[in-house]
Design a protein around this motif. Sequence first.
Motif, PDB file in Angstrom:
ATOM      1  N   LYS A  98      41.392   6.463  62.621  1.00  0.00           N
ATOM      2  CA  LYS A  98      40.594   6.837  61.454  1.00  0.00           C
ATOM      3  C   LYS A  98      40.798   8.301  61.079  1.00  0.00           C
ATOM      4  CE  LYS A  98      37.055   3.328  62.202  1.00  0.00           C
ATOM      5  NZ  LYS A  98      35.619   3.062  62.377  1.00  0.00           N
ATOM      6  N   GLY A  99      40.967   9.147  62.072  1.00  0.00           N
ATOM      7  CA  GLY A  99      41.195  10.549  61.781  1.00  0.00           C
ATOM      8  C   GLY A  99      39.963  11.237  61.212  1.00  0.00           C
ATOM      9  N   TYR A 100      40.136  12.476  60.853  1.00  0.00           N
ATOM     10  CA  TYR A 100      39.024  13.289  60.341  1.00  0.00           C
ATOM     11  C   TYR A 100      38.810  13.050  58.852  1.00  0.00           C
ATOM     12  CZ  TYR A 100      36.568  17.366  58.543  1.00  0.00           C
ATOM     13  OH  TYR A 100      35.689  18.186  57.891  1.00  0.00           O
ATOM     14  N   VAL A 101      37.547  12.998  58.452  1.00  0.00           N
ATOM     15  CA  VAL A 101      37.210  12.975  57.029  1.00  0.00           C
ATOM     16  C   VAL A 101      36.098  13.991  56.786  1.00  0.00           C
ATOM     17  CG1 VAL A 101      37.839  10.559  56.659  1.00  0.00           C
ATOM     18  CG2 VAL A 101      35.506  11.121  57.329  1.00  0.00           C
ATOM     19  N   PRO A 102      36.037  14.591  55.591  1.00  0.00           N
ATOM     20  CA  PRO A 102      34.954  15.524  55.289  1.00  0.00           C
ATOM     21  C   PRO A 102      33.599  14.826  55.343  1.00  0.00           C
ATOM     22  CG  PRO A 102      36.728  15.698  53.683  1.00  0.00           C
ATOM     23  CD  PRO A 102      37.019  14.483  54.515  1.00  0.00           C
ATOM     24  N   ALA A 103      32.565  15.578  55.637  1.00  0.00           N
ATOM     25  CA  ALA A 103      31.216  15.022  55.776  1.00  0.00           C
ATOM     26  C   ALA A 103      30.765  14.317  54.510  1.00  0.00           C
ATOM     27  CB  ALA A 103      30.242  16.126  56.160  1.00  0.00           C
ATOM     28  N   GLU A 104      31.087  14.914  53.333  1.00  0.00           N
ATOM     29  CA  GLU A 104      30.623  14.282  52.082  1.00  0.00           C
ATOM     30  C   GLU A 104      31.266  12.921  51.869  1.00  0.00           C
ATOM     31  OE1 GLU A 104      33.866  17.344  51.037  1.00  0.00           O
ATOM     32  OE2 GLU A 104      32.075  17.220  52.313  1.00  0.00           O
ATOM     33  N   GLN A 105      32.497  12.748  52.373  1.00  0.00           N
ATOM     34  CA  GLN A 105      33.149  11.449  52.253  1.00  0.00           C
ATOM     35  C   GLN A 105      32.563  10.433  53.231  1.00  0.00           C
ATOM     36  OE1 GLN A 105      37.423  11.604  52.357  1.00  0.00           O
ATOM     37  NE2 GLN A 105      37.646   9.391  52.532  1.00  0.00           N
ATOM     38  N   ALA A 106      32.230  10.893  54.433  1.00  0.00           N
ATOM     39  CA  ALA A 106      31.648  10.000  55.431  1.00  0.00           C
ATOM     40  C   ALA A 106      30.267   9.513  55.011  1.00  0.00           C
ATOM     41  CB  ALA A 106      31.567  10.709  56.782  1.00  0.00           C
ATOM     42  N   ARG A 107      29.528  10.358  54.267  1.00  0.00           N
ATOM     43  CA  ARG A 107      28.178   9.988  53.840  1.00  0.00           C
ATOM     44  C   ARG A 107      28.162   9.223  52.516  1.00  0.00           C
ATOM     45  NH1 ARG A 107      26.790  15.354  55.885  1.00  0.00           N
ATOM     46  NH2 ARG A 107      27.091  16.204  53.783  1.00  0.00           N
ATOM     47  N   ARG A 108      29.327   9.093  51.898  1.00  0.00           N
ATOM     48  CA  ARG A 108      29.397   8.431  50.604  1.00  0.00           C
ATOM     49  C   ARG A 108      29.001   6.952  50.719  1.00  0.00           C
ATOM     50  NH1 ARG A 108      34.481   6.220  48.048  1.00  0.00           N
ATOM     51  NH2 ARG A 108      33.854   5.610  45.961  1.00  0.00           N
ATOM     52  N   GLN A 109      28.328   6.426  49.685  1.00  0.00           N
ATOM     53  CA  GLN A 109      27.899   5.037  49.670  1.00  0.00           C
ATOM     54  C   GLN A 109      28.580   4.291  48.533  1.00  0.00           C
ATOM     55  OE1 GLN A 109      23.645   5.061  49.337  1.00  0.00           O
ATOM     56  NE2 GLN A 109      23.330   5.781  51.423  1.00  0.00           N
ATOM     57  N   VAL A 110      28.822   2.994  48.756  1.00  0.00           N
ATOM     58  CA  VAL A 110      29.379   2.150  47.708  1.00  0.00           C
ATOM     59  C   VAL A 110      28.564   0.867  47.621  1.00  0.00           C
ATOM     60  CG1 VAL A 110      31.747   3.021  47.953  1.00  0.00           C
ATOM     61  CG2 VAL A 110      31.007   1.040  49.298  1.00  0.00           C
ATOM     62  N   SER A 111      28.647   0.210  46.487  1.00  0.00           N
ATOM     63  CA  SER A 111      28.041  -1.106  46.311  1.00  0.00           C
ATOM     64  C   SER A 111      29.078  -2.156  46.688  1.00  0.00           C
ATOM     65  CB  SER A 111      27.597  -1.307  44.863  1.00  0.00           C
ATOM     66  OG  SER A 111      27.343  -2.672  44.623  1.00  0.00           O
ATOM     67  N   THR A 112      28.774  -2.939  47.704  1.00  0.00           N
ATOM     68  CA  THR A 112      29.722  -3.960  48.145  1.00  0.00           C
ATOM     69  C   THR A 112      30.059  -4.932  47.014  1.00  0.00           C
ATOM     70  OG1 THR A 112      28.852  -3.801  50.391  1.00  0.00           O
ATOM     71  CG2 THR A 112      30.155  -5.746  49.874  1.00  0.00           C
ATOM     72  N   ALA A 113      29.046  -5.329  46.244  1.00  0.00           N
ATOM     73  CA  ALA A 113      29.274  -6.274  45.149  1.00  0.00           C
ATOM     74  C   ALA A 113      30.250  -5.691  44.122  1.00  0.00           C
ATOM     75  CB  ALA A 113      27.956  -6.633  44.473  1.00  0.00           C
ATOM     76  N   ARG A 114      30.117  -4.401  43.826  1.00  0.00           N
ATOM     77  CA  ARG A 114      31.009  -3.773  42.853  1.00  0.00           C
ATOM     78  C   ARG A 114      32.415  -3.635  43.401  1.00  0.00           C
ATOM     79  NH1 ARG A 114      27.489   1.102  39.999  1.00  0.00           N
ATOM     80  NH2 ARG A 114      25.726  -0.206  39.315  1.00  0.00           N
ATOM     81  N   VAL A 115      32.529  -3.344  44.714  1.00  0.00           N
ATOM     82  CA  VAL A 115      33.850  -3.254  45.325  1.00  0.00           C
ATOM     83  C   VAL A 115      34.574  -4.592  45.262  1.00  0.00           C
ATOM     84  CG1 VAL A 115      35.097  -2.887  47.500  1.00  0.00           C
ATOM     85  CG2 VAL A 115      33.254  -1.325  46.846  1.00  0.00           C
ATOM     86  N   LEU A 116      33.829  -5.693  45.545  1.00  0.00           N
ATOM     87  CA  LEU A 116      34.421  -7.024  45.513  1.00  0.00           C
ATOM     88  C   LEU A 116      34.838  -7.419  44.112  1.00  0.00           C
ATOM     89  CD1 LEU A 116      32.108  -8.919  48.045  1.00  0.00           C
ATOM     90  CD2 LEU A 116      34.419  -8.067  48.432  1.00  0.00           C
ATOM     91  N   ARG A 117      34.098  -6.914  43.075  1.00  0.00           N
ATOM     92  CA  ARG A 117      34.468  -7.221  41.688  1.00  0.00           C
ATOM     93  C   ARG A 117      35.598  -6.316  41.198  1.00  0.00           C
ATOM     94  NH1 ARG A 117      28.751  -7.084  40.551  1.00  0.00           N
ATOM     95  NH2 ARG A 117      29.114  -5.074  39.507  1.00  0.00           N
ATOM     96  N   GLY A 118      35.886  -5.269  41.957  1.00  0.00           N
ATOM     97  CA  GLY A 118      36.926  -4.330  41.534  1.00  0.00           C
ATOM     98  C   GLY A 118      36.406  -3.222  40.654  1.00  0.00           C
ATOM     99  N   ASP A 119      35.052  -3.132  40.521  1.00  0.00           N
ATOM    100  CA  ASP A 119      34.467  -2.097  39.655  1.00  0.00           C
ATOM    101  C   ASP A 119      34.354  -0.751  40.366  1.00  0.00           C
ATOM    102  OD1 ASP A 119      34.192  -4.096  37.825  1.00  0.00           O
ATOM    103  OD2 ASP A 119      32.089  -4.474  38.253  1.00  0.00           O
ATOM    104  N   GLU A 120      34.480  -0.751  41.676  1.00  0.00           N
ATOM    105  CA  GLU A 120      34.286   0.480  42.431  1.00  0.00           C
ATOM    106  C   GLU A 120      35.309   0.512  43.559  1.00  0.00           C
ATOM    107  OE1 GLU A 120      30.479   2.920  44.381  1.00  0.00           O
ATOM    108  OE2 GLU A 120      30.220   0.979  43.401  1.00  0.00           O
ATOM    109  N   SER A 121      35.758   1.695  43.928  1.00  0.00           N
ATOM    110  CA  SER A 121      36.799   1.853  44.930  1.00  0.00           C
ATOM    111  C   SER A 121      36.242   2.482  46.205  1.00  0.00           C
ATOM    112  CB  SER A 121      37.934   2.722  44.387  1.00  0.00           C
ATOM    113  OG  SER A 121      38.861   3.031  45.427  1.00  0.00           O
ATOM    114  N   THR A 122      36.802   2.083  47.352  1.00  0.00           N
ATOM    115  CA  THR A 122      36.424   2.691  48.634  1.00  0.00           C
ATOM    116  C   THR A 122      37.359   3.833  48.980  1.00  0.00           C
ATOM    117  OG1 THR A 122      37.815   1.159  49.874  1.00  0.00           O
ATOM    118  CG2 THR A 122      35.529   0.547  49.535  1.00  0.00           C
ATOM    119  N   GLY A 123      38.395   4.032  48.165  1.00  0.00           N
ATOM    120  CA  GLY A 123      39.375   5.084  48.457  1.00  0.00           C
ATOM    121  C   GLY A 123      38.879   6.478  48.116  1.00  0.00           C
TER     122      GLY A 123
END
Length: 457
Positions: free
Chosen positions: A432-457
């Motif tokens: 996994k390596g290091y990620v900045p704190a703001e990225q680790a605390r970021r939240q996403v909507s699973t439903a939107r990710v599955l629809r392609g409306d939101e990215s986890t990248g």
Amino acid sequence: MALDDVFERFVRKSPLSVMARLLMQRALSAEWMEGLFQEHRQRQYTKELLFSAEVGLMELVALGLRPSLHAAAQDSEELKVSQQALYEKVNHTEPELVRALVQGSGERLTPIVKQLKLQQEPWAAGYRVRVLDGNKLAASEKRLKPLRGFRGAAMPGQSLVVYAPEWDLVVDILPAEDAHAQERALMGPILERVQPGELWLADRNFSTKNILFGIEETGAAFLVREHAQTPHPKEVGTLKEVGRSKTGVVFEQAVEIEAEGGKRLALRRVEVHLDEPTENGDTCIRLLTNVPAERMGALEVAELYRRRWSIEGMFGRLESVLHSEVHALGHPRAALLAFGVSVMAYNVLAVLLAAVEEEHHLQATEVSSYYVAGEVKATYSGMMIALPEKTWSTFESQSDEALSQTLRQMARQINPAKLRKHPRGPKKKVKKGYVPAEQARRQVSTARVLRGDESTG
């Protein structure tokens, strides 16, 4: 419906629950526990609350039949004392008594397992294998007054655990209230029970001169991973390659260690140069053993030590299948009692698995302890309501051989397909390596990710 018909219906529909009750009756009979209490108690005494009743309530929690000791006590019609009196007794149960409970229940179940596994191949020819490891209890809730303002983790204790992998039974534990005590410093009482003909497997925490000489002096054997600092053996032979194991290239060398009084102990050092490093990054592990080469070759030594990880599987089943750590019990003695009772429940579960495996000709890796425990939890309480206590008295006088046959007969009613494991493929190793704190605390909507409306990248 006649009582016998009710009993037979449970045997047909939920044989594992009936088998579990018979084994708990054998391993933890009230009469035996009260005798054990009188023999091993130090300051405790029996007034209105019997020790067997205290263990029985904790047993309900360990099996997952009640969510907490408070809930088990509240639901009990036989408890004649206040909840405060119950907790007072639990909080003062001496660790020596917990140890005697585990030892005694293991001794009562071992003959039954031996009957069930008569055809089993030994792990090491000519030896009875014992695996030693430490287990620190997880942090508890901070309900005790001195802990309430503390922001860190409160550790209620630890135990040294002795596991007989051939029988899948825990045969001894040494409970310790001090969670920060060194494991090797607790070894004295364990060494007193080492017997000739045993072969002890342990990790590098137990790689000390005192422990190795202590095992040798009893006439037992050991196979221990060498610590970088201790016992610092002297090399007396050249390092020779002997072949490949499942995990790497194996080498062997003659070494010796010397005690303070000048006594020397000749050992074999087996090195495994690993194909893949361990989780800690080690590329080579060194093993020390006093087993003669003519009784066990270096490749066999390496393979046997690899199987030592079976005790980690046992700890995993304790945590996932049974309630081995009751986080609400913050008092060290209460937490250690809960762990000890869970170990005894694990031993009962192990005998159940052995009966199913032997009757249906299954390998130990094929039957899921999770499914077995699940069936027991689903039916046990209702069975105990439907069947009076006298139903079980006819089985008390059965010999170990007769009880093992009874278990196998009941196991015939089981559909093994319902208990089989469904292992998944190996997980991909992804760094996994290091990620900045703001990225680790970021939240996403699973439903939107599955629809392609939101990215986890």
